[in-house]
Design an enzyme around this catalytic site. Structure first.
Site, PDB file in Angstrom:
ATOM      1  N   ASP A 139     -52.786  22.537 -63.107  1.00 39.45           N
ATOM      2  CA  ASP A 139     -52.530  22.829 -61.691  1.00 39.45           C
ATOM      3  C   ASP A 139     -52.669  21.523 -60.914  1.00 39.45           C
ATOM      4  O   ASP A 139     -53.742  20.919 -60.895  1.00 39.45           O
ATOM      5  CB  ASP A 139     -53.546  23.862 -61.196  1.00 39.45           C
TER       6      ASP A 139
ATOM      7  N   HIS B 149     -49.180  25.389 -60.648  1.00 41.35           N
ATOM      8  CA  HIS B 149     -49.874  26.088 -59.560  1.00 41.35           C
ATOM      9  C   HIS B 149     -49.208  27.402 -59.149  1.00 41.35           C
ATOM     10  O   HIS B 149     -49.872  28.438 -59.054  1.00 41.35           O
ATOM     11  CB  HIS B 149     -49.981  25.160 -58.346  1.00 41.35           C
TER      12      HIS B 149
ATOM     13  N   SER C 104     -53.322  30.843 -54.223  1.00 41.18           N
ATOM     14  CA  SER C 104     -53.805  29.639 -53.553  1.00 41.18           C
ATOM     15  C   SER C 104     -54.540  29.995 -52.263  1.00 41.18           C
ATOM     16  O   SER C 104     -55.552  30.682 -52.298  1.00 41.18           O
ATOM     17  CB  SER C 104     -52.618  28.706 -53.295  1.00 41.18           C
TER      18      SER C 104
END
Length: 263
Positions: free
Chosen positions: A207, A237, A106
Site C-alpha cells: 500500500d 491501496h 482509507s
C-alpha cells in the site's frame, strides 16, 4: 465474482443507492453503508456496493462533500463535513432497515470507525479496507505550516496494481482538507475501545498511501471480540478495484449475512 463493468452511460462518481430486497435476505431488511476515501469518489466502492445489492441488501454509497468536483473545492471542506454527510446517510438507512453494516476505504474506514464508536448500539458490523487513522510520514508533521504556503501535494489517488483501472479521484491532494483529517485521528484512536460491533479488516500486502501503522491501532484498540483480518496479496491501496476485489466481495458478503443473522 469479478467487479462489474458499468454501463457506458453510468456516472460512476455519482452516489449509489440500491433498495433492499428482503425476499432475498430471509424477510429482513438489511442496509449497508459504504464510504469512499479522501480525494476519491463512489467509483471506488460501486462494484462492491453493486455486489452486495445483488444479494438483496439495501446499499448507500454517498458522495462526500468536496468530492466529485475539484480538489480546490475539497480544500474548503473538513472532517466535520464528511462525517455529517455519512451520519445522515446512516440515519436514513437505519430508518428503513432492520440492521445496518458500515464499511469504508482509507479515510472512509476512519469515518465508519468514528460512526461505530459514536453509535455502538446501532452499527451491526464494521468492514474496513486499508483504513487510515495514523501515518509515519515525516512531511505530515509540517502540514500545519505547509497548508498556508502550498495548496496541494501530488495525487494519492489510483494506487491500484491492476492495469487500466481508475478510481476517478483528484490529480492533487489538498493540504488544508487532509490536515483536517489528521486532526480527527487522535480523538478517534482514543475512542476505538467504544467499538463493540463485529469487525472485518482487509489489508493489502503493498500500500503506497496508508502505511501499516494504522492496523495494530485498530485491531488492538477496538473492544469487539469478533475481529477478522483478511490479507489482500495482489492489491495496492484501492483494493476494492484491484485484483483482490472478488475476495473482498466474497468475504464481506458472508460477514454481513453472519452479523445480521441472514440465513
Amino acid at each position: 465474482m469479478a467487479p462489474s463493468i458499468p454501463d457506458p452511460g453510468t456516472d460512476v462518481t455519482a452516489p449509489l443507492t440500491i433498495p433492499a430486497r428482503p425476499e432475498l435476505t430471509g424477510g429482513r431488511r438489511i442496509g449497508v453503508l459504504l464510504s469512499h476515501g479522501f480525494t476519491g469518489s463512489p467509483a471506488s466502492m460501486r462494484p462492491w456496493g453493486e455486489h452486495l445489492g445483488a444479494l438483496g441488501y439495501g446499499v448507500a454509497v454517498p458522495l462526500l462533500p468536496g468530492h466529485g468536483t475539484t480538489w480546490r473545492e475539497l480544500n474548503t471542506r473538513r472532517w466535520s463535513d464528511w462525517y455529517a454527510a455519512l451520519t445522515r446517510a446512516f440515519e436514513a438507512l437505519r430508518a428503513e432497515h432492520d440492521a445496518v453494516v458500515v464499511g469504508g476505504l482509507s479515510m472512509g474506514g476512519a469515518l465508519v470507525l468514528r460512526l461505530a464508536a459514536d453509535r455502538p448500539d446501532e452499527v451491526a458490523g464494521v468492514m474496513l479496507v486499508n483504513p487510515a487513522i495514523a501515518t509515519r510520514r515525516l512531511d505530515v508533521r509540517l502540514l500545519p505550516v505547509l497548508k498556508h504556503v502550498v495548496a496541494s501535494f501530488p495525487a494519492i489517488a489510483n494506487d491500484i496494481k491492476k492495469p487500466g483501472v481508475d478510481e476517478r479521484g483528484y490529480d492533487r491532494t489538498p493540504l488544508k482538507a487532509i490536515h483536517s483529517l489528521l486532526q480527527a485521528w487522535p480523538s478517534l484512536r482514543s475512542d476505538l475501545a467504544r467499538i463493540t460491533a463485529p469487525l472485518i479488516y482487509f489489508r493489502s500486502a503493498e500500500d503506497h498511501v496508508v502505511d501499516d501503522s494504522s492496523e495494530p491501532l485498530v485491531l488492538d484498540g477496538v473492544s469487539s471480540t469478533d475481529v477478522t483480518r483478511v490479507a489482500l496479496p495482489e492489491s495496492f491501496h484501492v483494493a476494492t478495484l484491484d485484483h483482490d476485489a472478488p475476495l473482498i466481495f466474497e468475504q464481506s458478503s458472508a460477514f454481513v449475512a453472519r452479523v445480521t443473522g441472514v440465513a
